[in-house]
Design an enzyme around this catalytic site. Structure first.
Site, PDB file in Angstrom:
ATOM      1  N   TYR A 142     -13.195  -3.468  11.638  1.00  0.00           N
ATOM      2  CA  TYR A 142     -11.874  -2.828  11.520  1.00  0.00           C
ATOM      3  C   TYR A 142     -11.064  -3.110  12.793  1.00  0.00           C
ATOM      4  CZ  TYR A 142      -8.268   0.744  10.887  1.00  0.00           C
ATOM      5  OH  TYR A 142      -7.063   1.398  10.753  1.00  0.00           O
ATOM      6  N   GLY A 202       1.808   4.692   3.880  1.00  0.00           N
ATOM      7  CA  GLY A 202       2.722   3.866   3.088  1.00  0.00           C
ATOM      8  C   GLY A 202       3.554   4.730   2.145  1.00  0.00           C
ATOM      9  N   GLY A 251       0.816  -1.219   0.000  1.00  0.00           N
ATOM     10  CA  GLY A 251       0.000   0.000   0.000  1.00  0.00           C
ATOM     11  C   GLY A 251       0.845   1.262   0.000  1.00  0.00           C
ATOM     12  N   ASN A 299       1.379   3.366  -2.319  1.00  0.00           N
ATOM     13  CA  ASN A 299       0.983   4.438  -3.243  1.00  0.00           C
ATOM     14  C   ASN A 299       0.239   5.574  -2.547  1.00  0.00           C
ATOM     15  OD1 ASN A 299      -1.144   2.204  -3.258  1.00  0.00           O
ATOM     16  ND2 ASN A 299      -2.296   3.904  -4.142  1.00  0.00           N
TER      17      ASN A 299
HETATM   18  N1  LIG Z   1      -5.083   7.041   8.744  1.00  0.00           N
HETATM   19  C1  LIG Z   1      -5.108   6.808  10.044  1.00  0.00           C
HETATM   20  O1  LIG Z   1      -5.466   7.699  10.868  1.00  0.00           O
HETATM   21  C2  LIG Z   1      -4.694   5.465  10.587  1.00  0.00           C
HETATM   22  C3  LIG Z   1      -4.790   5.260  11.970  1.00  0.00           C
HETATM   23  C4  LIG Z   1      -4.376   4.026  12.471  1.00  0.00           C
HETATM   24  C5  LIG Z   1      -3.873   3.046  11.648  1.00  0.00           C
HETATM   25  N2  LIG Z   1      -3.812   3.268  10.293  1.00  0.00           N
HETATM   26  C6  LIG Z   1      -3.278   2.191   9.460  1.00  0.00           C
HETATM   27  O2  LIG Z   1      -2.299   2.703   8.571  1.00  0.00           O
HETATM   28  C7  LIG Z   1      -2.224   1.886   7.404  1.00  0.00           C
HETATM   29  C8  LIG Z   1      -2.175   2.763   6.163  1.00  0.00           C
HETATM   30  O3  LIG Z   1      -3.416   3.432   6.034  1.00  0.00           O
HETATM   31  P1  LIG Z   1      -3.541   4.918   5.464  1.00  0.00           P
HETATM   32  O4  LIG Z   1      -4.146   5.728   6.535  1.00  0.00           O
HETATM   33  O5  LIG Z   1      -2.277   5.352   4.837  1.00  0.00           O
HETATM   34  O6  LIG Z   1      -4.699   4.702   4.363  1.00  0.00           O
HETATM   35  P2  LIG Z   1      -4.731   4.889   2.755  1.00  0.00           P
HETATM   36  O7  LIG Z   1      -4.212   6.228   2.369  1.00  0.00           O
HETATM   37  O8  LIG Z   1      -6.124   4.528   2.375  1.00  0.00           O
HETATM   38  O9  LIG Z   1      -3.730   3.771   2.260  1.00  0.00           O
HETATM   39  C9  LIG Z   1      -4.088   2.412   2.311  1.00  0.00           C
HETATM   40  C10 LIG Z   1      -3.293   1.682   1.271  1.00  0.00           C
HETATM   41  O10 LIG Z   1      -3.679   0.299   1.318  1.00  0.00           O
HETATM   42  C11 LIG Z   1      -3.906  -0.123  -0.013  1.00  0.00           C
HETATM   43  N3  LIG Z   1      -4.809  -1.273  -0.099  1.00  0.00           N
HETATM   44  C12 LIG Z   1      -6.098  -1.348   0.293  1.00  0.00           C
HETATM   45  N4  LIG Z   1      -6.599  -2.555  -0.018  1.00  0.00           N
HETATM   46  C13 LIG Z   1      -5.598  -3.255  -0.612  1.00  0.00           C
HETATM   47  C14 LIG Z   1      -5.499  -4.551  -1.181  1.00  0.00           C
HETATM   48  N5  LIG Z   1      -6.540  -5.383  -1.229  1.00  0.00           N
HETATM   49  N6  LIG Z   1      -4.311  -4.934  -1.699  1.00  0.00           N
HETATM   50  C15 LIG Z   1      -3.254  -4.111  -1.690  1.00  0.00           C
HETATM   51  N7  LIG Z   1      -3.290  -2.858  -1.190  1.00  0.00           N
HETATM   52  C16 LIG Z   1      -4.458  -2.441  -0.664  1.00  0.00           C
HETATM   53  C17 LIG Z   1      -4.496   1.107  -0.694  1.00  0.00           C
HETATM   54  O11 LIG Z   1      -4.440   0.929  -2.104  1.00  0.00           O
HETATM   55  P3  LIG Z   1      -5.406   1.779  -3.100  1.00  0.00           P
HETATM   56  O12 LIG Z   1      -4.795   3.131  -3.214  1.00  0.00           O
HETATM   57  O13 LIG Z   1      -5.349   0.996  -4.361  1.00  0.00           O
HETATM   58  O14 LIG Z   1      -6.778   1.799  -2.460  1.00  0.00           O
HETATM   59  C18 LIG Z   1      -3.572   2.171  -0.165  1.00  0.00           C
HETATM   60  O15 LIG Z   1      -2.362   2.168  -0.886  1.00  0.00           O
HETATM   61  C19 LIG Z   1      -3.428   0.943   7.476  1.00  0.00           C
HETATM   62  O16 LIG Z   1      -3.000  -0.346   7.857  1.00  0.00           O
HETATM   63  C20 LIG Z   1      -4.322   1.552   8.538  1.00  0.00           C
HETATM   64  O17 LIG Z   1      -5.108   0.598   9.206  1.00  0.00           O
HETATM   65  C21 LIG Z   1      -4.193   4.456   9.745  1.00  0.00           C
END
Ligand SMILES: NC(=O)c1ccc[n+]([C@@H]2O[C@H](COP(=O)([O-])OP(=O)(O)OC[C@H]3O[C@@H](n4cnc5c(N)ncnc54)[C@H](OP(=O)(O)O)[C@@H]3O)[C@@H](O)[C@H]2O)c1
Length: 297
Positions: free
Chosen positions: A168, A31, A25, A27
Protein backbone atom coordinates in the site's frame (compact mmCIF):
# COMPACT_ATOMS: atom_id res chain seq x y z
CA UNK A 1 -4.75 32.67 -2.81
CA UNK A 2 -5.34 30.99 0.53
CA UNK A 3 -2.59 28.39 1.02
CA UNK A 4 -4.16 27.18 4.26
CA UNK A 5 -7.18 27.98 6.34
CA UNK A 6 -8.50 26.63 9.57
CA UNK A 7 -11.92 27.56 8.24
CA UNK A 8 -11.88 26.45 4.61
CA UNK A 9 -14.86 24.18 3.97
CA UNK A 10 -16.96 22.99 1.07
CA UNK A 11 -19.02 26.17 1.52
CA UNK A 12 -15.99 28.02 0.09
CA UNK A 13 -16.04 26.08 -3.18
CA UNK A 14 -16.38 28.20 -6.31
CA UNK A 15 -19.43 27.88 -8.53
CA UNK A 16 -18.81 25.19 -11.17
CA UNK A 17 -21.46 26.27 -13.70
CA UNK A 18 -21.85 22.74 -15.03
CA UNK A 19 -18.15 22.09 -15.61
CA UNK A 20 -17.38 18.37 -15.69
CA UNK A 21 -15.44 16.63 -12.92
CA UNK A 22 -14.58 12.92 -13.05
CA UNK A 23 -14.14 11.23 -9.67
CA UNK A 24 -12.88 7.64 -9.60
CA UNK A 25 -14.32 5.52 -6.79
CA UNK A 26 -17.06 8.10 -6.20
CA UNK A 27 -19.54 5.57 -4.81
CA UNK A 28 -17.89 5.35 -1.40
CA UNK A 29 -15.94 7.17 1.31
CA UNK A 30 -13.79 10.15 0.37
CA UNK A 31 -14.83 9.92 -3.29
CA UNK A 32 -18.50 10.05 -2.31
CA UNK A 33 -17.83 13.09 -0.08
CA UNK A 34 -15.90 14.77 -2.90
CA UNK A 35 -18.56 14.06 -5.52
CA UNK A 36 -21.37 15.26 -3.25
CA UNK A 37 -19.69 18.59 -2.51
CA UNK A 38 -18.82 19.17 -6.18
CA UNK A 39 -22.36 18.39 -7.33
CA UNK A 40 -23.71 20.86 -4.75
CA UNK A 41 -21.30 23.47 -6.13
CA UNK A 42 -22.86 23.05 -9.57
CA UNK A 43 -20.41 20.64 -11.22
CA UNK A 44 -21.51 17.89 -13.57
CA UNK A 45 -20.01 14.93 -11.70
CA UNK A 46 -19.08 11.70 -13.44
CA UNK A 47 -18.92 8.80 -11.01
CA UNK A 48 -16.28 6.46 -12.45
CA UNK A 49 -17.00 3.20 -10.61
CA UNK A 50 -16.37 -0.50 -11.02
CA UNK A 51 -19.82 -1.55 -9.83
CA UNK A 52 -22.70 0.16 -11.65
CA UNK A 53 -25.31 -0.74 -8.99
CA UNK A 54 -23.23 0.80 -6.21
CA UNK A 55 -22.62 3.76 -8.50
CA UNK A 56 -26.33 4.28 -9.22
CA UNK A 57 -27.16 4.07 -5.53
CA UNK A 58 -24.51 6.72 -4.76
CA UNK A 59 -25.67 8.89 -7.68
CA UNK A 60 -29.21 8.98 -6.25
CA UNK A 61 -27.88 10.14 -2.89
CA UNK A 62 -25.49 12.69 -4.43
CA UNK A 63 -28.15 14.37 -6.58
CA UNK A 64 -27.49 17.43 -8.73
CA UNK A 65 -26.11 16.86 -12.20
CA UNK A 66 -24.31 13.53 -12.33
CA UNK A 67 -23.86 10.35 -14.33
CA UNK A 68 -22.41 6.91 -13.64
CA UNK A 69 -19.83 5.30 -15.91
CA UNK A 70 -18.13 1.94 -15.49
CA UNK A 71 -14.39 1.94 -14.80
CA UNK A 72 -12.35 -0.90 -13.35
CA UNK A 73 -8.85 0.37 -12.66
CA UNK A 74 -7.60 -3.19 -12.26
CA UNK A 75 -8.43 -3.92 -15.90
CA UNK A 76 -6.63 -2.13 -18.77
CA UNK A 77 -9.48 -2.97 -21.20
CA UNK A 78 -11.98 -1.18 -18.95
CA UNK A 79 -9.69 1.88 -18.73
CA UNK A 80 -9.23 1.96 -22.50
CA UNK A 81 -13.00 1.68 -23.09
CA UNK A 82 -13.79 4.39 -20.53
CA UNK A 83 -11.38 6.81 -22.23
CA UNK A 84 -12.33 5.82 -25.78
CA UNK A 85 -16.00 6.64 -25.11
CA UNK A 86 -15.15 10.06 -23.71
CA UNK A 87 -16.29 13.13 -25.62
CA UNK A 88 -15.93 16.74 -24.54
CA UNK A 89 -14.00 18.54 -21.85
CA UNK A 90 -13.09 17.35 -18.37
CA UNK A 91 -12.33 20.26 -16.11
CA UNK A 92 -10.90 18.16 -13.25
CA UNK A 93 -9.95 14.51 -12.95
CA UNK A 94 -9.87 13.27 -9.35
CA UNK A 95 -7.91 10.02 -9.09
CA UNK A 96 -9.48 8.95 -5.81
CA UNK A 97 -10.23 5.21 -6.03
CA UNK A 98 -8.03 2.82 -4.15
CA UNK A 99 -7.57 -0.49 -2.42
CA UNK A 100 -5.58 -0.83 0.77
CA UNK A 101 -3.72 -3.64 2.45
CA UNK A 102 -5.64 -6.28 0.55
CA UNK A 103 -4.52 -9.93 0.57
CA UNK A 104 -2.08 -10.80 -2.19
CA UNK A 105 -3.75 -10.56 -5.57
CA UNK A 106 -3.28 -9.55 -9.19
CA UNK A 107 -5.05 -7.17 -11.51
CA UNK A 108 -6.47 -8.54 -14.75
CA UNK A 109 -3.17 -7.62 -16.41
CA UNK A 110 -1.13 -9.48 -13.80
CA UNK A 111 0.16 -6.56 -11.72
CA UNK A 112 0.29 -6.64 -7.91
CA UNK A 113 -3.20 -5.47 -6.93
CA UNK A 114 -2.43 -2.31 -4.93
CA UNK A 115 0.31 -0.96 -7.23
CA UNK A 116 -1.69 -2.04 -10.27
CA UNK A 117 -4.97 -0.41 -9.17
CA UNK A 118 -3.82 2.65 -7.25
CA UNK A 119 -0.89 3.66 -9.43
CA UNK A 120 -0.83 1.92 -12.83
CA UNK A 121 -4.61 2.14 -13.30
CA UNK A 122 -4.66 5.87 -12.64
CA UNK A 123 -1.48 6.37 -14.67
CA UNK A 124 -3.13 4.83 -17.73
CA UNK A 125 -6.47 6.56 -17.15
CA UNK A 126 -4.91 10.01 -16.74
CA UNK A 127 -2.75 9.78 -19.84
CA UNK A 128 -5.63 8.47 -21.92
CA UNK A 129 -7.92 11.29 -20.74
CA UNK A 130 -5.29 14.05 -20.75
CA UNK A 131 -6.23 15.52 -24.16
CA UNK A 132 -9.71 16.24 -22.68
CA UNK A 133 -8.56 17.76 -19.36
CA UNK A 134 -8.57 21.55 -19.12
CA UNK A 135 -7.81 22.47 -15.51
CA UNK A 136 -6.11 19.86 -13.32
CA UNK A 137 -5.54 16.33 -12.12
CA UNK A 138 -5.74 15.55 -8.38
CA UNK A 139 -4.20 12.31 -7.14
CA UNK A 140 -5.12 10.81 -3.77
CA UNK A 141 -2.03 9.82 -1.82
CA UNK A 142 -1.65 9.00 1.88
CA UNK A 143 0.58 9.48 4.89
CA UNK A 144 1.33 5.79 4.27
CA UNK A 145 3.56 6.87 1.35
CA UNK A 146 6.25 7.28 4.03
CA UNK A 147 6.45 3.52 4.64
CA UNK A 148 6.69 2.83 0.91
CA UNK A 149 9.79 2.27 -1.17
CA UNK A 150 10.16 1.81 -4.92
CA UNK A 151 12.24 -1.30 -5.67
CA UNK A 152 12.44 -1.30 -9.46
CA UNK A 153 13.83 -4.84 -9.44
CA UNK A 154 10.90 -6.19 -7.45
CA UNK A 155 7.91 -3.92 -7.99
CA UNK A 156 5.39 -6.70 -7.35
CA UNK A 157 7.13 -8.23 -4.28
CA UNK A 158 7.72 -11.49 -6.17
CA UNK A 159 11.29 -11.75 -4.79
CA UNK A 160 10.90 -10.27 -1.32
CA UNK A 161 7.50 -11.72 -0.44
CA UNK A 162 4.19 -9.85 -0.40
CA UNK A 163 3.68 -7.46 2.53
CA UNK A 164 0.27 -5.70 2.37
CA UNK A 165 1.23 -2.54 4.29
CA UNK A 166 4.43 -2.02 2.31
CA UNK A 167 2.57 -2.67 -0.93
CA UNK A 168 0.00 0.00 0.00
CA UNK A 169 2.81 2.41 0.96
CA UNK A 170 4.53 1.73 -2.37
CA UNK A 171 1.36 2.45 -4.33
CA UNK A 172 0.78 5.73 -2.46
CA UNK A 173 4.42 6.78 -2.89
CA UNK A 174 3.93 6.06 -6.58
CA UNK A 175 0.87 8.37 -6.59
CA UNK A 176 3.08 11.23 -5.34
CA UNK A 177 5.92 10.47 -7.77
CA UNK A 178 3.36 10.35 -10.58
CA UNK A 179 2.04 13.77 -9.48
CA UNK A 180 5.57 15.19 -9.63
CA UNK A 181 6.53 13.80 -13.03
CA UNK A 182 3.14 14.57 -14.58
CA UNK A 183 3.52 18.18 -13.46
CA UNK A 184 7.03 18.35 -14.99
CA UNK A 185 5.79 16.93 -18.29
CA UNK A 186 2.80 19.26 -18.40
CA UNK A 187 5.05 22.30 -17.91
CA UNK A 188 7.43 21.06 -20.58
CA UNK A 189 4.51 20.56 -22.98
CA UNK A 190 3.33 24.14 -22.35
CA UNK A 191 0.00 22.86 -21.02
CA UNK A 192 -2.26 24.93 -18.78
CA UNK A 193 -3.21 21.76 -16.86
CA UNK A 194 -1.83 21.27 -13.33
CA UNK A 195 -1.03 18.10 -11.43
CA UNK A 196 -1.61 18.09 -7.66
CA UNK A 197 -2.01 15.62 -4.82
CA UNK A 198 -4.08 15.40 -1.66
CA UNK A 199 -4.61 13.06 1.26
CA UNK A 200 -7.63 12.90 3.56
CA UNK A 201 -5.95 12.12 6.88
CA UNK A 202 -7.68 9.40 8.83
CA UNK A 203 -11.11 8.91 7.24
CA UNK A 204 -13.99 6.71 8.32
CA UNK A 205 -14.54 4.78 5.08
CA UNK A 206 -14.70 1.27 3.69
CA UNK A 207 -10.97 1.31 2.87
CA UNK A 208 -9.27 -1.97 3.64
CA UNK A 209 -12.48 -3.65 4.80
CA UNK A 210 -13.96 -5.20 1.65
CA UNK A 211 -13.97 -9.01 1.62
CA UNK A 212 -12.19 -9.08 4.98
CA UNK A 213 -12.78 -10.96 8.23
CA UNK A 214 -15.95 -9.54 9.85
CA UNK A 215 -14.27 -9.12 13.27
CA UNK A 216 -11.48 -7.06 11.71
CA UNK A 217 -14.07 -5.01 9.84
CA UNK A 218 -15.97 -4.44 13.12
CA UNK A 219 -12.82 -3.15 14.81
CA UNK A 220 -11.97 -0.87 11.87
CA UNK A 221 -15.51 0.59 11.87
CA UNK A 222 -15.52 1.06 15.65
CA UNK A 223 -12.13 2.80 15.59
CA UNK A 224 -13.32 4.91 12.67
CA UNK A 225 -16.43 6.02 14.53
CA UNK A 226 -14.37 7.44 17.41
CA UNK A 227 -11.12 8.57 15.82
CA UNK A 228 -11.63 9.21 12.11
CA UNK A 229 -13.07 12.13 10.18
CA UNK A 230 -16.38 11.64 8.38
CA UNK A 231 -16.05 11.41 4.57
CA UNK A 232 -17.44 14.92 3.98
CA UNK A 233 -14.66 16.41 6.12
CA UNK A 234 -12.01 13.99 4.83
CA UNK A 235 -12.85 15.18 1.30
CA UNK A 236 -11.79 18.78 2.07
CA UNK A 237 -8.09 18.36 1.09
CA UNK A 238 -9.18 16.92 -2.29
CA UNK A 239 -11.66 19.76 -2.80
CA UNK A 240 -9.03 22.35 -1.83
CA UNK A 241 -6.47 20.85 -4.24
CA UNK A 242 -9.12 20.68 -6.95
CA UNK A 243 -10.17 24.31 -6.75
CA UNK A 244 -7.60 26.60 -5.13
CA UNK A 245 -4.89 28.48 -7.02
CA UNK A 246 -1.99 26.31 -5.83
CA UNK A 247 1.36 25.68 -7.53
CA UNK A 248 1.65 22.50 -9.58
CA UNK A 249 2.75 19.38 -7.63
CA UNK A 250 1.31 20.84 -4.40
CA UNK A 251 0.31 18.28 -1.80
CA UNK A 252 -2.69 19.08 0.42
CA UNK A 253 -3.67 17.35 3.66
CA UNK A 254 -5.36 18.11 6.97
CA UNK A 255 -3.69 20.67 9.25
CA UNK A 256 -4.14 18.76 12.54
CA UNK A 257 -1.62 16.72 14.54
CA UNK A 258 0.14 14.12 12.39
CA UNK A 259 -2.12 15.25 9.52
CA UNK A 260 -4.86 12.91 10.71
CA UNK A 261 -7.63 15.51 11.11
CA UNK A 262 -8.40 19.09 10.37
CA UNK A 263 -8.81 21.59 7.59
CA UNK A 264 -6.86 21.62 4.34
CA UNK A 265 -3.35 22.98 4.16
CA UNK A 266 -0.18 22.36 2.15
CA UNK A 267 1.72 19.43 3.69
CA UNK A 268 5.16 17.90 3.29
CA UNK A 269 6.19 14.62 1.73
CA UNK A 270 9.05 12.20 2.19
CA UNK A 271 12.42 12.75 0.51
CA UNK A 272 11.69 9.73 -1.70
CA UNK A 273 8.43 11.29 -2.87
CA UNK A 274 10.39 14.40 -3.99
CA UNK A 275 13.06 12.47 -5.88
CA UNK A 276 12.89 13.63 -9.49
CA UNK A 277 15.06 10.79 -10.83
CA UNK A 278 12.86 8.15 -9.20
CA UNK A 279 9.77 9.93 -10.52
CA UNK A 280 11.15 9.92 -14.08
CA UNK A 281 12.18 6.27 -13.89
CA UNK A 282 8.83 5.24 -12.45
CA UNK A 283 7.13 7.07 -15.30
CA UNK A 284 9.19 5.20 -17.91
CA UNK A 285 8.53 1.85 -16.19
CA UNK A 286 4.81 2.66 -15.95
CA UNK A 287 4.71 3.46 -19.68
CA UNK A 288 6.35 0.12 -20.44
CA UNK A 289 4.05 -1.83 -18.12
CA UNK A 290 0.80 -0.23 -19.29
CA UNK A 291 1.71 0.52 -22.89
CA UNK A 292 0.25 4.02 -22.36
CA UNK A 293 2.42 7.07 -23.10
CA UNK A 294 2.26 10.70 -21.96
CA UNK A 295 -1.16 11.90 -23.10
CA UNK A 296 0.10 15.18 -24.62
CA UNK A 297 3.17 13.78 -26.37
N1 LIG B 1 -9.60 6.18 4.57
C1 LIG B 1 -8.45 6.72 4.93
O1 LIG B 1 -8.16 6.93 6.14
C2 LIG B 1 -7.44 7.13 3.88
C3 LIG B 1 -6.21 7.65 4.32
C4 LIG B 1 -5.29 8.05 3.36
C5 LIG B 1 -5.58 7.96 2.01
N2 LIG B 1 -6.78 7.42 1.61
C6 LIG B 1 -7.03 7.34 0.17
O2 LIG B 1 -8.31 7.87 -0.13
C7 LIG B 1 -8.81 7.27 -1.32
C8 LIG B 1 -10.27 6.88 -1.13
O3 LIG B 1 -10.33 5.84 -0.17
P1 LIG B 1 -11.53 5.69 0.87
O4 LIG B 1 -10.93 5.78 2.21
O5 LIG B 1 -12.66 6.58 0.51
O6 LIG B 1 -11.91 4.14 0.66
P2 LIG B 1 -13.26 3.40 0.15
O7 LIG B 1 -14.44 3.89 0.92
O8 LIG B 1 -12.92 1.95 0.20
O9 LIG B 1 -13.37 3.88 -1.35
C9 LIG B 1 -12.49 3.38 -2.33
C10 LIG B 1 -13.17 3.48 -3.66
O10 LIG B 1 -12.27 2.95 -4.65
C11 LIG B 1 -13.02 2.08 -5.47
N3 LIG B 1 -12.19 1.07 -6.14
C12 LIG B 1 -11.43 0.11 -5.56
N4 LIG B 1 -10.87 -0.65 -6.51
C13 LIG B 1 -11.28 -0.16 -7.71
C14 LIG B 1 -11.07 -0.53 -9.06
N5 LIG B 1 -10.33 -1.59 -9.39
N6 LIG B 1 -11.65 0.21 -10.03
C15 LIG B 1 -12.42 1.26 -9.73
N7 LIG B 1 -12.68 1.65 -8.47
C16 LIG B 1 -12.12 0.94 -7.47
C17 LIG B 1 -14.02 1.44 -4.52
O11 LIG B 1 -15.05 0.81 -5.27
P3 LIG B 1 -15.98 -0.36 -4.63
O12 LIG B 1 -16.98 0.33 -3.77
O13 LIG B 1 -16.57 -1.01 -5.83
O14 LIG B 1 -15.05 -1.26 -3.84
C18 LIG B 1 -14.47 2.65 -3.75
O15 LIG B 1 -15.42 3.38 -4.50
C19 LIG B 1 -7.87 6.11 -1.64
O16 LIG B 1 -7.02 6.46 -2.71
C20 LIG B 1 -7.08 5.91 -0.36
O17 LIG B 1 -5.80 5.38 -0.59
C21 LIG B 1 -7.72 7.02 2.51
Amino acid sequence: MRMSSSHWTAADLPEFDGRTVVVTGANSGVGFGTATALARAGAHVVLAVRDIDRGNDAARRIGGSNEVRRLDLADSDSIREFAAEWEGEISILVNNAGVAMVPEGRTKDGFEMQFGTNHLGHFALTNRLLPHITDRVVNLASGAHRVGTIDFDDLDFAESGYRPVQAYGRSKLANLLFTLELERRLRRAGSAVRSLAAHPGYAATELGTRDRNKYLVGIVHLAGRYFAQPPEKAALPTLFAATQDLPGASYVGPDGRNELHGYPTLVGRSAQASNVQTAQRLWDVSEDLTGVRFGLA
